[in-house]
Design a protein around this motif. Structure first.
Motif, PDB file in Angstrom:
ATOM      1  N   ARG A 174       0.838  -1.201   0.000  1.00 22.70           N
ATOM      2  CA  ARG A 174       0.000   0.000   0.000  1.00 22.70           C
ATOM      3  C   ARG A 174       0.873   1.251   0.000  1.00 22.70           C
ATOM      4  NH1 ARG A 174      -5.331  -1.047   0.976  1.00 22.70           N
ATOM      5  NH2 ARG A 174      -5.812  -3.118   1.787  1.00 22.70           N
ATOM      6  N   VAL A 175       1.982   1.176   0.780  1.00 27.87           N
ATOM      7  CA  VAL A 175       2.830   2.362   0.945  1.00 27.87           C
ATOM      8  C   VAL A 175       3.779   2.548  -0.246  1.00 27.87           C
ATOM      9  CG1 VAL A 175       4.576   3.435   2.414  1.00 27.87           C
ATOM     10  CG2 VAL A 175       2.712   2.125   3.460  1.00 27.87           C
ATOM     11  N   LEU A 176       4.265   1.443  -0.807  1.00 32.59           N
ATOM     12  CA  LEU A 176       5.293   1.551  -1.851  1.00 32.59           C
ATOM     13  C   LEU A 176       4.715   1.622  -3.259  1.00 32.59           C
ATOM     14  CD1 LEU A 176       7.997  -0.959  -0.523  1.00 32.59           C
ATOM     15  CD2 LEU A 176       8.024   1.542  -0.405  1.00 32.59           C
ATOM     16  N   GLY A 177       3.379   1.593  -3.391  1.00 33.37           N
ATOM     17  CA  GLY A 177       2.757   1.573  -4.716  1.00 33.37           C
ATOM     18  C   GLY A 177       3.303   2.675  -5.625  1.00 33.37           C
ATOM     19  N   GLY A 178       3.247   3.913  -5.160  1.00 34.96           N
ATOM     20  CA  GLY A 178       3.680   5.038  -5.988  1.00 34.96           C
ATOM     21  C   GLY A 178       5.143   4.914  -6.402  1.00 34.96           C
ATOM     22  N   ALA A 179       5.961   4.390  -5.502  1.00 37.56           N
ATOM     23  CA  ALA A 179       7.394   4.274  -5.784  1.00 37.56           C
ATOM     24  C   ALA A 179       7.661   3.277  -6.914  1.00 37.56           C
ATOM     25  CB  ALA A 179       8.145   3.852  -4.521  1.00 37.56           C
ATOM     26  N   VAL A 180       6.737   2.317  -7.125  1.00 34.25           N
ATOM     27  CA  VAL A 180       6.951   1.347  -8.209  1.00 34.25           C
ATOM     28  C   VAL A 180       6.075   1.648  -9.432  1.00 34.25           C
ATOM     29  CG1 VAL A 180       7.769  -0.524  -6.731  1.00 34.25           C
ATOM     30  CG2 VAL A 180       5.319  -0.327  -7.190  1.00 34.25           C
ATOM     31  N   GLY A 181       5.380   2.785  -9.408  1.00 35.50           N
ATOM     32  CA  GLY A 181       4.669   3.206 -10.618  1.00 35.50           C
ATOM     33  C   GLY A 181       3.152   3.118 -10.583  1.00 35.50           C
ATOM     34  N   SER A 182       2.546   2.793  -9.435  1.00 30.82           N
ATOM     35  CA  SER A 182       1.072   2.777  -9.352  1.00 30.82           C
ATOM     36  C   SER A 182       0.534   4.192  -9.551  1.00 30.82           C
ATOM     37  CB  SER A 182       0.613   2.326  -7.968  1.00 30.82           C
ATOM     38  OG  SER A 182       0.569   0.953  -7.888  1.00 30.82           O
ATOM     39  N   PRO A 183      -0.575   4.338 -10.268  1.00 27.29           N
ATOM     40  CA  PRO A 183      -1.142   5.689 -10.404  1.00 27.29           C
ATOM     41  C   PRO A 183      -1.652   6.238  -9.073  1.00 27.29           C
ATOM     42  CG  PRO A 183      -2.563   4.034 -11.435  1.00 27.29           C
ATOM     43  CD  PRO A 183      -1.305   3.330 -11.041  1.00 27.29           C
ATOM     44  N   PHE A 184      -2.089   5.370  -8.188  1.00 25.62           N
ATOM     45  CA  PHE A 184      -2.521   5.797  -6.849  1.00 25.62           C
ATOM     46  C   PHE A 184      -2.584   4.594  -5.927  1.00 25.62           C
ATOM     47  CE2 PHE A 184      -6.193   5.613  -9.763  1.00 25.62           C
ATOM     48  CZ  PHE A 184      -6.874   4.515  -9.248  1.00 25.62           C
ATOM     49  N   THR A 185      -2.736   4.878  -4.617  1.00 32.34           N
ATOM     50  CA  THR A 185      -2.976   3.822  -3.642  1.00 32.34           C
ATOM     51  C   THR A 185      -4.293   4.150  -2.946  1.00 32.34           C
ATOM     52  OG1 THR A 185      -1.951   2.522  -1.863  1.00 32.34           O
ATOM     53  CG2 THR A 185      -1.861   4.907  -1.623  1.00 32.34           C
ATOM     54  N   PHE A 186      -4.856   3.201  -2.259  1.00 31.55           N
ATOM     55  CA  PHE A 186      -6.111   3.452  -1.543  1.00 31.55           C
ATOM     56  C   PHE A 186      -5.849   3.605  -0.053  1.00 31.55           C
ATOM     57  CE2 PHE A 186      -7.581   1.541  -5.442  1.00 31.55           C
ATOM     58  CZ  PHE A 186      -8.732   2.255  -5.742  1.00 31.55           C
ATOM     59  N   ALA A 187      -6.562   4.540   0.561  1.00 37.72           N
ATOM     60  CA  ALA A 187      -6.481   4.730   2.007  1.00 37.72           C
ATOM     61  C   ALA A 187      -7.876   5.070   2.507  1.00 37.72           C
ATOM     62  CB  ALA A 187      -5.504   5.859   2.338  1.00 37.72           C
ATOM     63  N   THR A 188      -8.060   4.998   3.822  1.00 39.46           N
ATOM     64  CA  THR A 188      -9.381   5.316   4.376  1.00 39.46           C
ATOM     65  C   THR A 188      -9.393   6.750   4.907  1.00 39.46           C
ATOM     66  OG1 THR A 188      -8.633   4.365   6.448  1.00 39.46           O
ATOM     67  CG2 THR A 188      -9.977   2.975   5.043  1.00 39.46           C
ATOM     68  N   ALA A 189     -10.608   7.214   5.200  1.00 39.24           N
ATOM     69  CA  ALA A 189     -10.724   8.579   5.720  1.00 39.24           C
ATOM     70  C   ALA A 189     -10.066   8.685   7.092  1.00 39.24           C
ATOM     71  CB  ALA A 189     -12.185   8.993   5.790  1.00 39.24           C
ATOM     72  N   ASP A 190     -10.145   7.631   7.897  1.00 37.19           N
ATOM     73  CA  ASP A 190      -9.321   7.580   9.103  1.00 37.19           C
ATOM     74  C   ASP A 190      -9.000   6.128   9.462  1.00 37.19           C
ATOM     75  OD1 ASP A 190     -11.131   6.551  11.151  1.00 37.19           O
ATOM     76  OD2 ASP A 190     -12.185   8.459  10.949  1.00 37.19           O
TER      77      ASP A 190
END
Ligand code: NAP
Length: 499
Positions: A174-190
């Motif tokens: 979830r955290v490294l997605g962007g570093a390997v080229g994912s357009p985005f990752t998913f997270a919750t509002a809290d």
């Protein structure tokens, strides 16, 4: 980019949360319309959107809440497309039935809540062939290697891909997605409102992990443990990295005991630069290390690993930190102590686990006579033989007086804050009382010791010192200890779970 999933039951709550997120800089939101009760007013949600959206309507079989039939679900997805949703999420089995229209981009998704399939590239090829603008694969991680396979898939795919491993083993993806080229990752509002196993809050993703600043060049550190979700080391180390301006991230790696060897063997695939090591790996990790410091050799356990060209180098910063905490705690205007644990002749260590071992070794090296009081006497005896001290039964902890009392059991730790491992009536004002528990900082033991005039030392001090030594080992620079201390105190003040 961090995409925040909104899963609310009422339209006005969805809209209010969406506005709030957009006002706070969120640039993409997933509207989980399956969570909305009653008729879904997708036009209204799109008309009032303050930032781009993904419209998602999940069936229970894909981890969602939709209970109004498949026909109604697909009609809703088609309406979202017709109304110009920025993205729509289409599961593999329906993507072929819902054609591309207008400017809406198609996310073709696959969810597996039981495992991460062996042939991820074949699955990816199937999804990409369904006219996908983005492929999304979310699968359960059952072993650390699942993360690596997922990250390597994302890194190597031509179609933009969001690849997420679910569960707490999967947090690194979830955290490294962007570093390997994912357009985005998913997270919750809290952090408390999780829509899929292992999801974390967007603020943590942004502020603790600095998701948007991670690149392929970012060095990867972390804590290897099982369990790991409770660990505050990511909060402390990431705060220090940010303050020091170091391009590195520190992750929680849940690695079951029987996977440690494979995890370390594949370190170069992440690639890992350094690890904190904790329960249950502190001893086992030594089998893979090529070099270690003197303390590791005498204690027989490491809490730190650095990946050097020559191999894995193990260190133990717990014992040093424990002794330094005691030294610092003994220095004040009335009792100046320049160095060493002057004045401390005897210490009673409560507990016979990893922390006890480090503390007992540290104290013995300073010439302090150590007694271990262990609930499991056999464990205490074994440790005493190795450390060169004595062990007594748990019930014998009040029998003799000691200059110093060190709690290394979890007794008194959140949420059991009304417990103490040592009754107040047996405390004496001349005792130095050191509680290694750091959540809360002021345990009942510390409070009672203070109330009768004992000198006290808290686990926060030891925790920050051992982390600061790790920082120095990995980054070759002094750690911003005050930043680490503040981050730890903030995290313990807001913690709802035991740490
Ligand atoms: P561990 O290896 O599991 O050892 C825990 C020890 O506490 C064992 O001897 C255990 O006895 C004993 N114990 C557990 N519950 C007890 C109870 N109710 N009554 C009496 N004894 C009990 O854990 P660890 O790694 O040593 O960590 C222990 C604690 O130290 C942690 O909870 C943490 O708060 C603290 N710690 C602090 C730092 C720091 O930097 N401040 C670092 C490491 C640890 P049995 O063998 O009978 O189970």
């Amino acid at each position: 980019m961090i995409c925040v999933s909104i899963g609310r039951g009422r339209h006005r709550h969805v809209i209010a949360e969406h506005r709030h997120l957009a006002d706070n800089g969120v640039r993409l939101v997933e509207l989980r319309v399956d969570c909305i009760q009653g008729d879904v007013q997708v036009r209204r949600l799109l008309r009032e959107r303050p930032c781009p959206v993904i419209v998602t309507c999940r069936r229970p079989s894909d981890g969602g809440h939709w209970d109004r039939g498949e026909e109604a679900r697909q009609l809703l997805l088609r309406t979202a497309i017709a109304e110009g949703a920025d993205y729509v999420d289409l599961e593999e089995d329906v993507a072929g039935d819902i054609p591309r229209y207008g400017t809406t981009r198609r996310i073709v998704s696959h969810h597996d809540f039981t495992r991460t399939p062996a042939d991820l590239p074949a699955l990816h090829a199937r999804l990409a062939a369904l006219d996908a603008d983005i492929v999304k694969i979310a699968t359960m991680a059952n072993q650390p290697d699942d993360n690596l396979r997922m990250l390597e898939l994302v890194r190597g795919s031509r179609v933009p891909t969001v690849g997420i491993c679910m569960g707490d083993i999967g947090t690194p993806t979830r955290v490294l997605g962007g570093a390997v080229g994912s357009p985005f990752t998913f997270a919750t509002a809290d952090d408390d409102r999780v829509l899929a196993p292992g999801q974390i809050g967007w603020r943590r993703m942004r502020d603790v992990y600095r998701y948007d600043s991670l690149t392929p060049a970012t060095r990867i550190f972390g804590v290897v443990a099982d369990p790991v979700a409770h660990s505050l080391s990511p909060v402390v180390h990431n705060a220090a990295l940010a303050a020091a301006g170091i391009d590195a991230v520190y992750l929680p790696f849940r690695v079951p005991a029987d996977h440690l060897d494979a995890f370390l063997a594949h370190a170069a695939r992440w690639p890992l630069a350094g690890l904190s090591v904790t329960i249950p790996h502190k001893e086992a990790v030594l089998a893979r290390c090529t070099a270690c410091d003197d303390l590791v050799r005498s204690i027989g356990a490491a809490n730190t690993v650095a990946f050097a060209a020559s191999g894995l180098v193990a260190s133990n910063t717990d014992a040093t930190a424990a002794v330094e905490s005691l030294q610092a705690g003994m220095v004040d205007a009335d009792h100046p102590v320049k160095s060493g644990l002057i004045g401390l002749k005897s210490a009673l260590v409560l507990g016979a686990g990893g922390a006890a071992r480090a503390v007992a070794f540290g104290l013995r090296r300073e010439g302090v006579e150590v007694t271990i009081a262990a609930r499991t006497l056999e464990r205490g005896r074994t440790m005493a033989a190795e450390v060169g001290c004595r062990a007594v039964e748990w019930s014998a902890r009040y029998r003799l007086p000691y200059d110093c009392l060190v709690n290394t059991t979890p007794v008194g730790m959140h949420p059991n804050v009304d417990e103490t491992p040592f009754d107040r009536e047996h405390l004496r004002p001349y005792m130095v009382v050191f509680d290694t528990v750091y959540n809360p900082e002021s345990t009942l033991l510390i409070k009672q010791a203070r109330s009768i005039g004992c000198r006290t030392i808290t686990g926060v001090d030891m925790f920050v010192r051992q982390a600061a030594h790790q920082f120095r080992i990995w980054h070759g620079a002094d750690a911003p200890a005050h930043v680490m201390r503040d981050a730890l105190k903030r995290a313990t003040a807001s913690a709802k779970e035991p740490v």
